[in-house]
Design an enzyme around this catalytic site. Structure first.
Site, mmCIF file in Angstrom:
data_model
loop_
_atom_site.group_PDB
_atom_site.id
_atom_site.type_symbol
_atom_site.label_atom_id
_atom_site.label_comp_id
_atom_site.label_asym_id
_atom_site.label_seq_id
_atom_site.Cartn_x
_atom_site.Cartn_y
_atom_site.Cartn_z
ATOM 1 N N ILE A 11 -50.487 -102.188 -2.881
ATOM 2 C CA ILE A 11 -49.942 -101.369 -4.093
ATOM 3 C C ILE A 11 -50.647 -101.734 -5.281
ATOM 4 O O ILE A 11 -51.060 -100.909 -6.224
ATOM 5 C CB ILE A 11 -48.560 -100.871 -3.987
ATOM 6 C CG1 ILE A 11 -48.188 -100.394 -2.888
ATOM 7 C CG2 ILE A 11 -48.069 -100.183 -5.351
ATOM 8 C CD1 ILE A 11 -46.810 -100.380 -2.242
ATOM 9 N N LYS A 83 -41.741 -108.704 1.561
ATOM 10 C CA LYS A 83 -41.383 -107.387 1.961
ATOM 11 C C LYS A 83 -41.114 -107.211 3.498
ATOM 12 O O LYS A 83 -41.034 -105.840 3.816
ATOM 13 C CB LYS A 83 -42.366 -106.385 1.130
ATOM 14 C CG LYS A 83 -43.778 -106.593 1.499
ATOM 15 C CD LYS A 83 -44.727 -105.714 1.096
ATOM 16 C CE LYS A 83 -46.249 -106.045 1.380
ATOM 17 N NZ LYS A 83 -46.403 -105.428 2.985
ATOM 18 N N SER A 123 -37.729 -99.577 -3.444
ATOM 19 C CA SER A 123 -37.635 -98.955 -2.174
ATOM 20 C C SER A 123 -36.707 -97.815 -1.613
ATOM 21 O O SER A 123 -35.537 -98.066 -2.054
ATOM 22 C CB SER A 123 -37.824 -100.280 -1.204
ATOM 23 O OG SER A 123 -37.831 -99.906 -0.017
ATOM 24 N N TYR A 147 -34.136 -107.347 3.111
ATOM 25 C CA TYR A 147 -34.944 -107.123 1.897
ATOM 26 C C TYR A 147 -34.627 -106.001 1.282
ATOM 27 O O TYR A 147 -34.688 -106.000 -0.147
ATOM 28 C CB TYR A 147 -36.220 -106.476 2.941
ATOM 29 C CG TYR A 147 -37.155 -105.547 2.186
ATOM 30 C CD1 TYR A 147 -37.949 -106.143 1.176
ATOM 31 C CD2 TYR A 147 -37.247 -104.346 2.286
ATOM 32 C CE1 TYR A 147 -39.047 -105.394 0.549
ATOM 33 C CE2 TYR A 147 -38.115 -103.323 1.703
ATOM 34 C CZ TYR A 147 -38.663 -104.061 0.732
ATOM 35 O OH TYR A 147 -39.685 -103.203 -0.227
ATOM 36 N N LYS A 151 -33.766 -105.741 -3.121
ATOM 37 C CA LYS A 151 -34.449 -104.671 -3.921
ATOM 38 C C LYS A 151 -33.188 -104.083 -4.638
ATOM 39 O O LYS A 151 -33.121 -103.864 -6.051
ATOM 40 C CB LYS A 151 -34.998 -103.698 -3.271
ATOM 41 C CG LYS A 151 -36.225 -103.990 -2.692
ATOM 42 C CD LYS A 151 -37.473 -104.300 -3.722
ATOM 43 C CE LYS A 151 -38.885 -104.431 -3.372
ATOM 44 N NZ LYS A 151 -39.665 -104.796 -4.511
ATOM 45 N N TYR A 175 -40.088 -96.352 -3.886
ATOM 46 C CA TYR A 175 -41.026 -95.941 -3.085
ATOM 47 C C TYR A 175 -40.834 -95.342 -1.739
ATOM 48 O O TYR A 175 -39.872 -95.992 -0.990
ATOM 49 C CB TYR A 175 -42.317 -96.873 -2.709
ATOM 50 C CG TYR A 175 -42.539 -97.556 -3.834
ATOM 51 C CD1 TYR A 175 -42.482 -97.675 -5.189
ATOM 52 C CD2 TYR A 175 -43.407 -98.895 -3.574
ATOM 53 C CE1 TYR A 175 -43.185 -98.122 -6.038
ATOM 54 C CE2 TYR A 175 -44.085 -99.639 -4.407
ATOM 55 C CZ TYR A 175 -44.009 -99.309 -5.730
ATOM 56 O OH TYR A 175 -44.288 -100.288 -6.745
ATOM 57 N N PHE A 176 -41.435 -94.384 -1.179
ATOM 58 C CA PHE A 176 -41.093 -93.971 0.423
ATOM 59 C C PHE A 176 -42.223 -94.606 1.181
ATOM 60 O O PHE A 176 -42.332 -95.819 1.140
ATOM 61 C CB PHE A 176 -41.025 -92.293 0.155
ATOM 62 C CG PHE A 176 -39.615 -91.936 -0.192
ATOM 63 C CD1 PHE A 176 -38.673 -91.545 0.868
ATOM 64 C CD2 PHE A 176 -39.152 -91.951 -1.351
ATOM 65 C CE1 PHE A 176 -37.327 -91.157 0.525
ATOM 66 C CE2 PHE A 176 -37.849 -91.754 -1.881
ATOM 67 C CZ PHE A 176 -37.084 -91.449 -0.579
ATOM 68 N N LEU A 198 -46.680 -98.282 10.107
ATOM 69 C CA LEU A 198 -47.134 -97.413 10.919
ATOM 70 C C LEU A 198 -48.911 -97.185 10.900
ATOM 71 O O LEU A 198 -49.601 -97.342 11.848
ATOM 72 C CB LEU A 198 -46.378 -95.979 10.905
ATOM 73 C CG LEU A 198 -47.010 -94.937 11.839
ATOM 74 C CD1 LEU A 198 -47.205 -95.411 13.196
ATOM 75 C CD2 LEU A 198 -46.183 -93.773 11.793
ATOM 76 N N ASP A 293 -33.544 -98.478 13.060
ATOM 77 C CA ASP A 293 -34.242 -97.288 12.577
ATOM 78 C C ASP A 293 -33.572 -95.937 12.508
ATOM 79 O O ASP A 293 -32.598 -95.621 13.081
ATOM 80 C CB ASP A 293 -35.505 -96.954 13.596
ATOM 81 C CG ASP A 293 -36.665 -97.970 13.211
ATOM 82 O OD1 ASP A 293 -36.655 -98.536 12.409
ATOM 83 O OD2 ASP A 293 -37.672 -97.820 14.193
#
Length: 337
Positions: A11, A83, A123, A147, A151, A175-176, A198, A293
């Site tokens: 980024i 991260k 995040s 993590y 943040k 951020y997404f 991914l 998840d």
């Protein structure tokens, strides 16, 4: 002059391009633990402009202060940090020490040199498992791993700092899921080892480095059973930082902003879009869900639109085409240079 911590990363390098193209002087500090300096040389190649960069760790207070002594820094874009969610569960103390202590040393150094404009890379993980979607900035904050906790703790530190001193101008950017690459194909995401995210996994399957994509779970309550996320083009994300920087120049204040598109895509939808963009088949196998998840996560980006004047312009087709261009020309990322 704008200081970008972690500016050699995925980024950060894209932010440096946008800053240079807008005419800013840029200085980068990075310890290159998860990045390589070649990305910054390519930033200079893309823009035709030069930047300064230093191999410095945020934990090294003496080196940090020497940077602030040497340069007239106006604002800081703070991205440096570890991260990987999975790794943070295995070595939480490393994550808390690096991310939080490093940020405190940076803020103390900024305060010492009277630099009070900060754009912070946060995040969407700070939302934990959201009860509904889309997610707005006033949702309950409840990170579910070290993590994300690091943040969230830094966000709390920044909010407390502003309460103590109203001269600060702070934008917290949540951020997404950043994907894509610069359209030049010269900079992009270059993970070391097996990718955690991914899109780099998809691209490495498409280029023949990995045999197949593992899809974790097809029994979520979504249209095709796979997890839905808000994917945002990294160039749009980078431009969001410039919008936040412009706002910080207007005067003091603090705000949190979602940077996302407001639209969710499932894993299989992203695979299909990538296959269409690349002409490559991406074989996949369904695996069990990963613990932690969640089914669906996407942003309401209205606050960033209304207060920063920022919206994401690029669609999933651009994200896939640019990701493919990057991996096709750089199958080993930066690690062959």
């Amino acid at each position: 002059m704008i200081l970008v911590t972690g500016g050699a990363g995925y980024i950060g390098s894209h932010i440096c391009v946008e800053l240079l193209e807008e005419g800013h002087e840029v200085i980068v500090i990075d310890n290159f633990s998860n990045s390589r300096s070649v990305s910054l040389r390519r930033v200079e190649e893309i823009t035709g402009k030069s930047l300064e960069y230093f191999d410095v760790d945020l934990l090294d207070r003496k080196e940090m202060e020497s940077i602030f002594e040497r340069f007239d820094i106006e604002a800081v874009i703070h991205l440096a940090g570890l991260k990987a969610v999975g790794e943070s569960v295995e070595v939480p103390l490393k994550y808390y020490h690096n991310n939080i202590t490093g940020s405190i040393i940076l803020l103390e150094t900024m305060k010492k040199f009277n630099v009070k404009k900060m754009i912070f890379s946060s995040s969407a993980t700070v939302y934990g498992t959201p009860k509904t979607n889309p997610i707005t900035e006033d949702f309950e904050l409840q990170a579910t791993n070290p993590y994300g906790n690091s943040k969230l703790m830094i966000e709390d530190i920044l909010r407390d700092l502003y309460v103590s001193d109203h001269e600060w101008s702070i934008s917290i950017l949540r951020y997404f899921n950043p994907i894509g690459a610069h359209p030049s194909g010269r900079i992009g995401e270059s993970p070391s080892g097996i990718p955690n995210n991914l899109m780099p996994y998809i691209t490495q399957v498409a280029v023949g480095k990995l045999p197949q994509l593992n899809v974790f779970g097809d029994d979520y309550p979504t249209k095709d059973g796979t997890g839905v996320r808000d994917y945002i083009h990294v160039v749009d994300l980078a431009k969001g930082h410039l919008s936040a920087l412009h706002k910080s120049m207007e005067g003091p204040g603090i705000g949190e902003f979602n940077l996302g598109t407001g639209q969710g895509y499932s894993v299989l939808e992203l695979v299909e879009a990538f296959e269409k963009a690349s002409g490559k088949e991406v074989p996949y196998e369904i695996k069990n869900r990963r613990p932690g998840d969640i089914a669906v996560c996407y942003a309401d980006p209205a606050k960033a639109r209304d207060e920063l004047g920022w919206t994401a312009d690029k669609g999933v087709k651009d994200m896939c085409e640019d990701s493919w261009r990057w991996i096709k020309h750089n199958p080993e990322g930066y690690f062959t240079v």
